[in-house]
Design an enzyme around this catalytic site. Structure first.
Site, PDB file in Angstrom:
ATOM      1  N   HIS A 128      28.034  33.787  46.429  1.00  0.00           N
ATOM      2  CA  HIS A 128      28.445  35.087  45.889  1.00  0.00           C
ATOM      3  C   HIS A 128      27.173  35.807  45.433  1.00  0.00           C
ATOM      4  O   HIS A 128      26.202  35.161  45.030  1.00  0.00           O
ATOM      5  CB  HIS A 128      29.363  34.804  44.700  1.00  0.00           C
ATOM      6  CG  HIS A 128      30.007  36.010  44.085  1.00  0.00           C
ATOM      7  ND1 HIS A 128      29.355  36.838  43.200  1.00  0.00           N
ATOM      8  CD2 HIS A 128      31.262  36.510  44.199  1.00  0.00           C
ATOM      9  CE1 HIS A 128      30.174  37.784  42.796  1.00  0.00           C
ATOM     10  NE2 HIS A 128      31.343  37.625  43.383  1.00  0.00           N
ATOM     11  N   ASP A 205      27.787  26.921  40.754  1.00  0.00           N
ATOM     12  CA  ASP A 205      28.656  28.042  40.414  1.00  0.00           C
ATOM     13  C   ASP A 205      30.095  27.538  40.563  1.00  0.00           C
ATOM     14  O   ASP A 205      30.594  27.364  41.679  1.00  0.00           O
ATOM     15  CB  ASP A 205      28.354  29.201  41.380  1.00  0.00           C
ATOM     16  CG  ASP A 205      29.322  30.361  41.216  1.00  0.00           C
ATOM     17  OD1 ASP A 205      30.317  30.232  40.481  1.00  0.00           O
ATOM     18  OD2 ASP A 205      29.087  31.397  41.867  1.00  0.00           O
ATOM     19  N   GLN A 208      35.073  29.306  41.402  1.00  0.00           N
ATOM     20  CA  GLN A 208      36.278  29.095  42.213  1.00  0.00           C
ATOM     21  C   GLN A 208      36.752  27.653  42.175  1.00  0.00           C
ATOM     22  O   GLN A 208      37.761  27.318  42.799  1.00  0.00           O
ATOM     23  CB  GLN A 208      36.002  29.496  43.674  1.00  0.00           C
ATOM     24  CG  GLN A 208      35.614  30.952  43.857  1.00  0.00           C
ATOM     25  CD  GLN A 208      36.775  31.914  43.619  1.00  0.00           C
ATOM     26  OE1 GLN A 208      37.952  31.514  43.553  1.00  0.00           O
ATOM     27  NE2 GLN A 208      36.466  33.189  43.480  1.00  0.00           N
ATOM     28  N   LYS A 231      39.384  33.750  36.032  1.00  0.00           N
ATOM     29  CA  LYS A 231      39.957  33.125  37.239  1.00  0.00           C
ATOM     30  C   LYS A 231      40.742  31.869  36.878  1.00  0.00           C
ATOM     31  O   LYS A 231      41.358  31.245  37.729  1.00  0.00           O
ATOM     32  CB  LYS A 231      38.846  32.788  38.236  1.00  0.00           C
ATOM     33  CG  LYS A 231      38.100  34.025  38.741  1.00  0.00           C
ATOM     34  CD  LYS A 231      37.147  33.686  39.848  1.00  0.00           C
ATOM     35  CE  LYS A 231      36.024  34.677  39.995  1.00  0.00           C
ATOM     36  NZ  LYS A 231      36.323  35.873  40.744  1.00  0.00           N
ATOM     37  N   CYS A 369      31.586  40.305  47.880  1.00  0.00           N
ATOM     38  CA  CYS A 369      30.297  40.028  47.203  1.00  0.00           C
ATOM     39  C   CYS A 369      29.571  38.883  47.896  1.00  0.00           C
ATOM     40  O   CYS A 369      28.973  38.022  47.247  1.00  0.00           O
ATOM     41  CB  CYS A 369      30.492  39.718  45.720  1.00  0.00           C
ATOM     42  SG  CYS A 369      31.199  41.073  44.807  1.00  0.00           S
TER      43      CYS A 369
HETATM   44  N1  PMP Z   1      30.728  33.312  41.882  1.00  0.00           N
HETATM   45  C1  PMP Z   1      31.820  33.239  42.635  1.00  0.00           C
HETATM   46  C2  PMP Z   1      31.931  32.182  43.693  1.00  0.00           C
HETATM   47  C3  PMP Z   1      32.863  34.159  42.433  1.00  0.00           C
HETATM   48  O1  PMP Z   1      33.958  34.086  43.201  1.00  0.00           O
HETATM   49  C4  PMP Z   1      32.745  35.134  41.412  1.00  0.00           C
HETATM   50  C5  PMP Z   1      33.847  36.135  41.154  1.00  0.00           C
HETATM   51  N2  PMP Z   1      34.280  36.829  42.277  1.00  0.00           N
HETATM   52  C6  PMP Z   1      31.584  35.150  40.640  1.00  0.00           C
HETATM   53  C7  PMP Z   1      30.587  34.233  40.914  1.00  0.00           C
HETATM   54  C8  PMP Z   1      31.358  36.157  39.556  1.00  0.00           C
HETATM   55  O2  PMP Z   1      32.214  35.924  38.495  1.00  0.00           O
HETATM   56  P1  PMP Z   1      32.296  36.928  37.261  1.00  0.00           P
HETATM   57  O3  PMP Z   1      32.323  38.303  37.853  1.00  0.00           O
HETATM   58  O4  PMP Z   1      33.546  36.572  36.586  1.00  0.00           O
HETATM   59  O5  PMP Z   1      31.091  36.728  36.437  1.00  0.00           O
END
Ligand code: PMP
Length: 411
Positions: A128, A205, A208, A231, A369
């Site tokens: 991401h 990270d 998910q 999430k 993203c």
């Molecule tokens: N890493 C991953 C794999 C994600 O799916 C997301 C959220 N789409 C994020 C990072 C970013 O998370 P947040 O916007 O809640 O900080």
């Protein structure tokens, strides 16, 4: 990820805990298949946030009065619950606004003072942007370089190629536990073991992973693990970074202010120890109270049961999608999470998602993203349906019927 379904849980009753799922959109029952984007919240979480503002609202760690103590208990209670949920120590868990903040904290506070020209950071093709851009900023300022681990045709990391990248110049390997686009579950335990053997620090990270898998962060053997509360059926603006205590103690503060100090003098400031050093200012106290409840809620259901439920939904989903002509699915790793990215021949992702919205279906379309992953597949965007334990088999059937309807409209 073969787990036996648990007949003990009444999933219809669980679903009834989520008020938003009774909504209609464009006159159709809402089918919410966008949980990888943000998860829906059960009544208990909403009630906790509401109750916090109605009965307990005060700032943390400052006031000795009753409300101040209650607010601090709610905030620190969330730390304790989340630490237990992740199987880590509470004094190694920094509470913050989410994964994006957590990764930036490691980038600015751990990597920036440490990396030098000639050093390297290894990322993967499926990251991401939150796990790419902070490292690019660090690389620009330190002269370090970024290397990328590539994927095989099923959307798995090519482990041999990944390990070949782990040369002595590499100081950090940062990778996602579960891909938000492909659903691939990376073998992070094995990968962290290989990195550790070579003296390379690891950041996972877990955005998910935490909502879907029974996690044991201590057993993974990483150096940093990031999660985001929204999430995990919790409120937005909540999350955490777990870091080994040796790192926390060695890391300089990232954001300065109140709450992160022992003593402030104009001649110099003594900073607080452990997680506190990284928690300047007033946090999202109500949100963390809600996250504490969300963790209780997930724990009561049991993450193994949630995983089994979502795997059963995914199995049905994959079978149903097999009946849709012209469908291309991105990511077919065995044991993947219930995230399905797809395109239909001749249709734009945004057109599909817009028409599906008219049918009451919420899916995401776009690059998710993950531009480098889109570049890998040679597409600007995909549609992504992501399921959670509160979804139903009936919704899957209704989704496929809606998909077939809009497919014909776009043909
Ligand atoms: N890493 C991953 C794999 C994600 O799916 C997301 C959220 N789409 C994020 C990072 C970013 O998370 P947040 O916007 O809640 O900080």
């Amino acid at each position: 990820m073969t787990v036996a379904p648990s007949p003990a849980i009444d999933w219809a009753a669980v679903r009834a805990d989520f008020p938003v799922l009774t909504r209609e959109v464009h006159g159709k029952p809402l089918i919410y298949f966008d949980s990888a984007n943000t998860g829906q919240k059960p009544d208990a979480v909403i009630a906790t946030v509401d109750d916090f503002y109605r009965r307990h609202n005060a700032n943390v760690s400052r006031a000795v009065h009753t409300l101040g103590t209650e607010a601090t208990e709610a905030y620190e209670g969330a730390r304790t619950k989340l630490a237990r949920f992740l199987n880590v120590r509470g004094d190694e868990l920094v509470l913050c606004s989410g994964t994006t903040f957590a990764i930036n904290l490691v980038a600015y506070s751990w990597a920036l003072p440490r990396l030098q020209p000639g050093d390297a950071i290894v990322l993967t093709r499926m990251e991401h942007h939150a796990n790419i851009v902070p490292w690019q900023l660090v690389a620009q300022r330190t002269g370090a370089v970024i290397k990328v681990a590539e994927l095989d045709e099923l959307g798995r990391l090519d482990l041999d190629r990944l390990y070949a990248l782990l040369t002595p110049d590499v100081k950090l390997l940062a990778l996602t536990h579960v891909s938000n686009v492909l659903g691939t579950v990376n073998p992070v335990r094995e990968i962290c073991r290989e990195a550790r053997k070579r003296g390379i620090a690891t950041l996972i990270d877990g955005s998910q992973a935490a909502p879907h898998l029974a996690l044991d962060v201590a057993a993974i053997g990483c150096d940093f693990y990031a999660v985001t509360g929204h999430k995990m059926s919790g409120p937005t603006g909540t999350g955490a970074l777990w870091a080994r205590r040796e790192h926390l103690d060695a890391m300089p503060p990232f954001i300065g202010g109140g709450e992160m100090i022992k003593e402030v003098r104009f001649e110099g400031t003594v900073f607080a120890d452990g997680p506190r050093r990284f928690e300047a200012g007033t946090p999202n106290i109500a949100g963390f109270a809600g996250l504490g409840t969300a963790v209780d809620y997930l724990s009561a259901l049991g993450m193994a049961n949630i995983e089994a439920r979502e795997q059963a939904l995914l199995e049905r989903f994959n079978a149903a999608l097999g009946e849709v002509p012209g469908l291309r699915i991105f990511g077919a790793a065995p044991g993947k999470a219930a995230v399905v990215s797809f395109l239909i021949e001749g249709a734009h992702a945004h057109d599909l998602a817009t028409l599906l919205d008219l049918e009451g279906v919420a899916i995401r379309s776009g690059h998710h993203c993950a531009h480098p992953l889109m570049q890998h597949f040679g597409v600007p965007a995909t549609c992504r349906a992501s399921l959670a334990y509160y979804n139903t088999f009936e919704e899957i059937d209704a989704f496929v019927a809606a998909l077939n309807k809009v497919r014909k409209l776009l043909a």
